[in-house]
Motif scaffolding. Structure first.
Motif, PDB file in Angstrom:
ATOM      1  N   MET A   1      18.459  83.438  14.268  1.00  0.00           N
ATOM      2  CA  MET A   1      19.874  83.286  14.538  1.00  0.00           C
ATOM      3  C   MET A   1      20.262  83.989  15.845  1.00  0.00           C
ATOM      4  N   ALA A   2      19.775  85.226  16.027  1.00  0.00           N
ATOM      5  CA  ALA A   2      20.117  85.982  17.231  1.00  0.00           C
ATOM      6  C   ALA A   2      19.581  85.273  18.477  1.00  0.00           C
ATOM      7  N   ALA A   3      18.390  84.691  18.373  1.00  0.00           N
ATOM      8  CA  ALA A   3      17.813  83.988  19.521  1.00  0.00           C
ATOM      9  C   ALA A   3      18.639  82.753  19.873  1.00  0.00           C
ATOM     10  N   LEU A   4      19.146  82.076  18.859  1.00  0.00           N
ATOM     11  CA  LEU A   4      19.981  80.896  19.090  1.00  0.00           C
ATOM     12  C   LEU A   4      21.293  81.294  19.764  1.00  0.00           C
ATOM     13  N   VAL A   5      21.884  82.386  19.316  1.00  0.00           N
ATOM     14  CA  VAL A   5      23.122  82.886  19.916  1.00  0.00           C
ATOM     15  C   VAL A   5      22.863  83.260  21.367  1.00  0.00           C
ATOM     16  N   ALA A   6      21.774  83.996  21.618  1.00  0.00           N
ATOM     17  CA  ALA A   6      21.441  84.417  22.980  1.00  0.00           C
ATOM     18  C   ALA A   6      21.249  83.205  23.886  1.00  0.00           C
ATOM     19  N   LYS A   7      20.550  82.208  23.386  1.00  0.00           N
ATOM     20  CA  LYS A   7      20.288  81.013  24.188  1.00  0.00           C
ATOM     21  C   LYS A   7      21.582  80.260  24.491  1.00  0.00           C
ATOM     22  N   ARG A   8      22.432  80.117  23.503  1.00  0.00           N
ATOM     23  CA  ARG A   8      23.680  79.382  23.682  1.00  0.00           C
ATOM     24  C   ARG A   8      24.579  80.070  24.718  1.00  0.00           C
ATOM     25  N   TYR A   9      24.741  81.375  24.591  1.00  0.00           N
ATOM     26  CA  TYR A   9      25.619  82.101  25.500  1.00  0.00           C
ATOM     27  C   TYR A   9      25.033  82.178  26.911  1.00  0.00           C
ATOM     28  N   ALA A  10      23.736  82.434  27.015  1.00  0.00           N
ATOM     29  CA  ALA A  10      23.099  82.511  28.334  1.00  0.00           C
ATOM     30  C   ALA A  10      23.170  81.167  29.043  1.00  0.00           C
ATOM     31  N   THR A  11      22.987  80.099  28.300  1.00  0.00           N
ATOM     32  CA  THR A  11      23.072  78.760  28.880  1.00  0.00           C
ATOM     33  C   THR A  11      24.486  78.479  29.375  1.00  0.00           C
ATOM     34  N   ALA A  12      25.482  78.896  28.609  1.00  0.00           N
ATOM     35  CA  ALA A  12      26.873  78.706  29.025  1.00  0.00           C
ATOM     36  C   ALA A  12      27.166  79.483  30.312  1.00  0.00           C
ATOM     37  N   LEU A  13      26.694  80.718  30.397  1.00  0.00           N
ATOM     38  CA  LEU A  13      26.878  81.500  31.620  1.00  0.00           C
ATOM     39  C   LEU A  13      26.157  80.838  32.784  1.00  0.00           C
ATOM     40  N   PHE A  14      24.948  80.379  32.553  1.00  0.00           N
ATOM     41  CA  PHE A  14      24.162  79.737  33.601  1.00  0.00           C
ATOM     42  C   PHE A  14      24.887  78.499  34.121  1.00  0.00           C
ATOM     43  N   GLN A  15      25.445  77.692  33.220  1.00  0.00           N
ATOM     44  CA  GLN A  15      26.175  76.497  33.641  1.00  0.00           C
ATOM     45  C   GLN A  15      27.424  76.864  34.435  1.00  0.00           C
ATOM     46  N   ALA A  16      28.122  77.924  34.010  1.00  0.00           N
ATOM     47  CA  ALA A  16      29.312  78.372  34.745  1.00  0.00           C
ATOM     48  C   ALA A  16      28.940  78.817  36.152  1.00  0.00           C
ATOM     49  N   VAL A  17      27.831  79.500  36.275  1.00  0.00           N
ATOM     50  CA  VAL A  17      27.375  79.960  37.592  1.00  0.00           C
ATOM     51  C   VAL A  17      26.970  78.760  38.448  1.00  0.00           C
ATOM     52  N   GLN A  18      26.317  77.776  37.847  1.00  0.00           N
ATOM     53  CA  GLN A  18      25.901  76.584  38.592  1.00  0.00           C
ATOM     54  C   GLN A  18      27.117  75.809  39.108  1.00  0.00           C
ATOM     55  N   GLU A  19      28.181  75.780  38.335  1.00  0.00           N
ATOM     56  CA  GLU A  19      29.388  75.058  38.736  1.00  0.00           C
ATOM     57  C   GLU A  19      30.180  75.812  39.791  1.00  0.00           C
TER      58      GLU A  19
ATOM     59  N   VAL B   1      23.599  86.882  39.895  1.00  0.00           N
ATOM     60  CA  VAL B   1      24.107  87.181  38.550  1.00  0.00           C
ATOM     61  C   VAL B   1      22.996  87.779  37.694  1.00  0.00           C
ATOM     62  N   LEU B   2      21.782  87.295  37.858  1.00  0.00           N
ATOM     63  CA  LEU B   2      20.658  87.861  37.112  1.00  0.00           C
ATOM     64  C   LEU B   2      20.480  89.335  37.467  1.00  0.00           C
ATOM     65  N   GLN B   3      20.590  89.672  38.736  1.00  0.00           N
ATOM     66  CA  GLN B   3      20.476  91.078  39.138  1.00  0.00           C
ATOM     67  C   GLN B   3      21.607  91.912  38.543  1.00  0.00           C
ATOM     68  N   GLU B   4      22.802  91.350  38.483  1.00  0.00           N
ATOM     69  CA  GLU B   4      23.935  92.058  37.867  1.00  0.00           C
ATOM     70  C   GLU B   4      23.682  92.282  36.378  1.00  0.00           C
ATOM     71  N   LEU B   5      23.178  91.246  35.709  1.00  0.00           N
ATOM     72  CA  LEU B   5      22.858  91.365  34.286  1.00  0.00           C
ATOM     73  C   LEU B   5      21.804  92.439  34.051  1.00  0.00           C
TER      74      LEU B   5
ATOM     75  N   LEU C   1      30.484  86.525  35.530  1.00  0.00           N
ATOM     76  CA  LEU C   1      29.878  87.511  34.638  1.00  0.00           C
ATOM     77  C   LEU C   1      30.951  88.373  33.980  1.00  0.00           C
ATOM     78  N   TYR C   2      31.967  88.738  34.729  1.00  0.00           N
ATOM     79  CA  TYR C   2      33.062  89.529  34.153  1.00  0.00           C
ATOM     80  C   TYR C   2      33.718  88.777  32.990  1.00  0.00           C
ATOM     81  N   HIS C   3      34.040  87.509  33.210  1.00  0.00           N
ATOM     82  CA  HIS C   3      34.657  86.710  32.139  1.00  0.00           C
ATOM     83  C   HIS C   3      33.696  86.511  30.971  1.00  0.00           C
ATOM     84  N   PHE C   4      32.433  86.374  31.283  1.00  0.00           N
ATOM     85  CA  PHE C   4      31.407  86.258  30.249  1.00  0.00           C
ATOM     86  C   PHE C   4      31.395  87.502  29.355  1.00  0.00           C
ATOM     87  N   LEU C   5      31.444  88.681  29.969  1.00  0.00           N
ATOM     88  CA  LEU C   5      31.466  89.928  29.186  1.00  0.00           C
ATOM     89  C   LEU C   5      32.713  90.001  28.312  1.00  0.00           C
ATOM     90  N   MET C   6      33.827  89.528  28.827  1.00  0.00           N
ATOM     91  CA  MET C   6      35.066  89.524  28.032  1.00  0.00           C
ATOM     92  C   MET C   6      34.913  88.610  26.808  1.00  0.00           C
TER      93      MET C   6
END
Length: 182
Positions: A1-19, A28-32, A75-80
């Motif tokens: 379950m935790a891996a699925l959550v991590a994947k879903r959220y990381a993918t969403a952040l990645f897509q936001a960064v790509q857009e 962003v990876l260095q910031e993370l 990343l800031y909005h992601f943390l929020m």
């Protein structure tokens, strides 16, 4: 379950960064990684960030004061959002998945070669070249020493493990002999 959550959220952040037109996935990876390092190095921060007792308002205020001017807006909005959804415990996994997505975008991959004795630079470069040919990506290889493997090498690349260690072969032989006797 935790891996699925991590994947879903990381993918969403990645897509936001790509857009985004102003933010780079590698940055962003260095910031993370910097935030992850702060969590590891400051136990009080780790307890505060992961505590279910601390309210969302306090966590958001802390994140705003500490990071808002130092990290990308995505990343800031992601943390929020992490705080709002109470997903702070999955942060480590999110950093890992985001790293894998960034490496795939850049056609890179990190691998770890576990050996009984340290590899010399020539052997390490040769193995990295072979793994690059195998995967079709530029492989960055690091060497970890674990005397318990006795000999050979075990390579970890993302979710893949290639185990050519003496310890593994002895375990397989032991299983085969046990099945023959029974």
């Amino acid at each position: 379950m935790a891996a699925l959550v991590a994947k879903r959220y990381a993918t969403a952040l990645f897509q936001a960064v790509q857009e985004s037109e102003t933010t780079d996935a590698a940055a962003v990876l260095q910031e993370l990684k910097g935030i992850r390092q702060a969590i590891h190095e400051v136990p009080a921060f780790a307890r505060f960030f992961a505590s279910p007792v601390v309210g969302n308002r306090e966590k958001k205020q802390f994140i705003t004061e500490l990071f808002k001017e130092k990290i990308s807006p995505e990343l800031y909005h992601f943390l929020m959002i992490l705080v709002d959804k109470r997903r702070e415990a999955s942060f480590e996994g999110m950093v890992h998945v985001f790293g894998e997505l960034t490496e795939a975008l850049e056609n890179r991959m990190e691998a770890v070669a576990v050996t009984a004795v340290p590899m010399n630079e020539t052997a390490q470069a040769s193995m990295a070249a072979s793994l690059s040919t195998l995967t079709g990506r530029e492989v960055t290889l690091t060497n970890q020493v674990d005397a318990s493997i006795i000999g050979g090498v075990m390579v970890r690349m993302g979710d893949r493990v290639i185990d050519g260690t003496v310890r593994n072969r002895l375990n397989l032989l032991k299983e085969d002999l046990t099945q023959m006797i029974v």
